[in-house]
Design an enzyme around this catalytic site. Structure first.
Site, short mmCIF file in Angstrom:
data_model
loop_
_atom_site.label_atom_id
_atom_site.label_comp_id
_atom_site.label_asym_id
_atom_site.label_seq_id
_atom_site.Cartn_x
_atom_site.Cartn_y
_atom_site.Cartn_z
CD GLU A 223 -2.80 -1.07 -0.01
OE1 GLU A 223 -3.11 -0.27 -0.61
OE2 GLU A 223 -3.57 -2.29 -0.15
CB CYS B 70 -1.24 7.06 1.37
SG CYS B 70 -2.74 5.83 2.02
#
Length: 481
Positions: free
Chosen positions: A225, A259
């Site tokens: 991720e 993110c």
């Protein structure tokens, strides 16, 4: 020198602990390779209970680690999201655990085929600093639901949170079920070298190369991720006030240290000035003060703060206009609280349009046509998220079908990651694999194909040698048509 010796000693201690709990969990899994539904559901309940019990301490620890972390953000985006993941996994666990019935095909009749979802074993989870509780506990919930055991490496940049999280997990689980490892980057290096049955890494793309390389030595399957420059497209007829409110929410959360934060805005060229004015007004209403605002998060550390200042300086030196949204013109020196900065008239030579920003800086890129905006996105590495604002269904459909990203929110930002029924994961440079939802359960399971033959064996009349009988020849001819 003394500090280095102390860090070295701590690293050795943590590495020894890592080796110990890894072996403990391997042995424990071998004794119980397929935990029952009741055991798994109980584990999810224990995780949720521990998060709830230590909620206050976790929020306080995150505040200390950041030097000022938005209280509501810590509650909503870290603790509650993790608790919701436990609830969602528990709610659907019975259904997910069931074998999937499949047709064996006419060639294999009579017989039965199914897919069994089997726990992988011991899962390694490397959590980052930006959402330290959520990004440790959410993959842990998926791993426990699938019947695994797990070891978590917490970030060295959130040491107080790591201590509290370790205490919380120890209050609920034995070390051979869930264990937490701390320490500096050298511990993370050793962690990524272990032969995990699956490894989850959330963090910077630059670090992911090293993690993937280490995992390759053991052929360890990975979920990465990462992040990237997540674009926001404003349609030509967008409701600017509505869009700016939602962009301000997504970019302001955690001071942009997310993110999936909107990284840059693709704005119709004739509406750039309107966007800047509306965004300034919107952000000012959301954060009328910054310095003493308990809901305004500080940049995590001096290193990150200096990096962001250099990005702004680089943009200004190369001709960009930078608009700082500081409603009361507060003196923020001596703090790491950064106002949102909008960057206009940027170009490709500027760092702000090259690397993921990961902070409260928002460049605006003008475009003439939607095709031009889509080309701009597709000329760059595939991002973790994409946002589209507008109510033109044809344009929305075009954006969805002509771009790639890990996930999408339409007329909103970041919210898709909190929808428990949706998978979460990157694509290409923004990551690989998924967790959250049923896809997370599948990620942490081995889909084992099983074929059961009935007592009657018709295959011997067709598929078994010798093949020189007329009937078998005719049967093969018929099957090959």
């Amino acid at each position: 020198m003394v500090a280095n010796i102390a860090e070295f000693a701590q690293s050795n201690t943590e590495i020894e602990y890592l080796n110990k709990v890894f072996k403990l969990q391997q042995d424990a899994f071998r004794k119980e390779p397929y935990p029952s539904y009741a055991v798994r559901k109980a584990n999810l309940a224990k995780l949720k209970s521990a998060l709830k019990k230590y909620q206050r301490q976790l929020i306080e620890a995150m505040n200390e680690d950041f030097g000022g972390r938005g209280v509501v953000e810590s509650l909503m985006a870290d603790v509650v999201m993790a608790q919701n993941a436990c609830s969602h996994n528990a709610k659907h666990l019975s259904k997910w655990m069931k074998s999937s019935k499949r047709s064996p095909g006419i060639m294999n009749m009579p017989g039965k085929a199914e897919v069994m979802y089997q726990p992988l074993g011991v899962i390694g989870i490397i959590a980052p600093w930006n959402y330290p509780v959520q990004l440790a506990a959410v993959p842990l919930a998926g791993a426990l639901a699938a019947g695994n055991r797990a070891v978590i490496k917490m970030s060295e940049f959130t040491p107080k949170t790591s201590v509290v999280f370790k205490e919380a997990m120890a209050s609920a689980f034995n070390e051979d079920e869930v264990a937490v490892v701390m320490g500096e980057a050298d511990v993370a290096v050793e962690f990524s070298k272990k032969p995990w049955d699956h490894l989850v890494f959330t963090g910077a793309t630059s670090i992911a190369y090293h993690v993937m390389r280490a995992a390759a030595e053991n052929l360890t399957p990975l979920t990465l991720e990462l992040g990237g420059k997540s674009p926001t497209i404003l349609d030509a007829a967008v409701d600017m006030s509505d869009a700016c409110q939602k962009i301000a929410f997504g970019k302001g959360m955690n001071a942009g240290q997310t993110c999936i934060a909107p990284d840059y805005v693709l704005c119709p060229e004739n509406r750039v000035e309107e966007f800047v004015k509306t965004m300034t007004r919107t952000v000012s209403s959301m954060y009328p003060r910054i310095k003493d605002n308990p809901h305004y998060t500080q940049v995590i550390n001096d290193r990150q703060f200096d990096r962001l200042q250099n990005v702004l300086k680089d943009a200004e030196e190369k001709g960009a206009e930078v608009v700082s949204i500081n409603p009361n013109n507060e003196d923020l020196s001596g703090t790491r609280k950064m106002p949102l900065h909008i960057v206009v008239n940027g170009n490709e030579q500027m760092k702000v349009l090259q690397d993921e920003i990961f902070g409260p800086i928002l460049p605006v890129v003008p475009y003439k046509t939607l095709d031009e905006a889509i080309d701009y996105i597709n000329d760059r590495p595939r991002p973790l998220a994409l946002y589209y604002f507008g109510h033109n269904k044809s344009n929305e459909d075009k954006v969805l079908k002509h771009t790639h990203s890990g996930g999408v929110s339409i007329n909103e930002t970041v919210i898709h990651a909190s929808v428990e029924n949706l998978p979460f994961g990157g694509v290409g440079p923004s990551g690989m694999g998924h967790y959250h939802a049923e896809e997370g359960f599948r990620t942490f399971s081995k889909a084992k194909g099983i074929y059961r033959k009935g007592k009657l064996n018709l295959a011997k009349y067709v598929a078994y040698p010798p093949y020189d009988s007329g009937f078998k020849k005719k049967a093969m001819e018929a099957l090959s048509k």
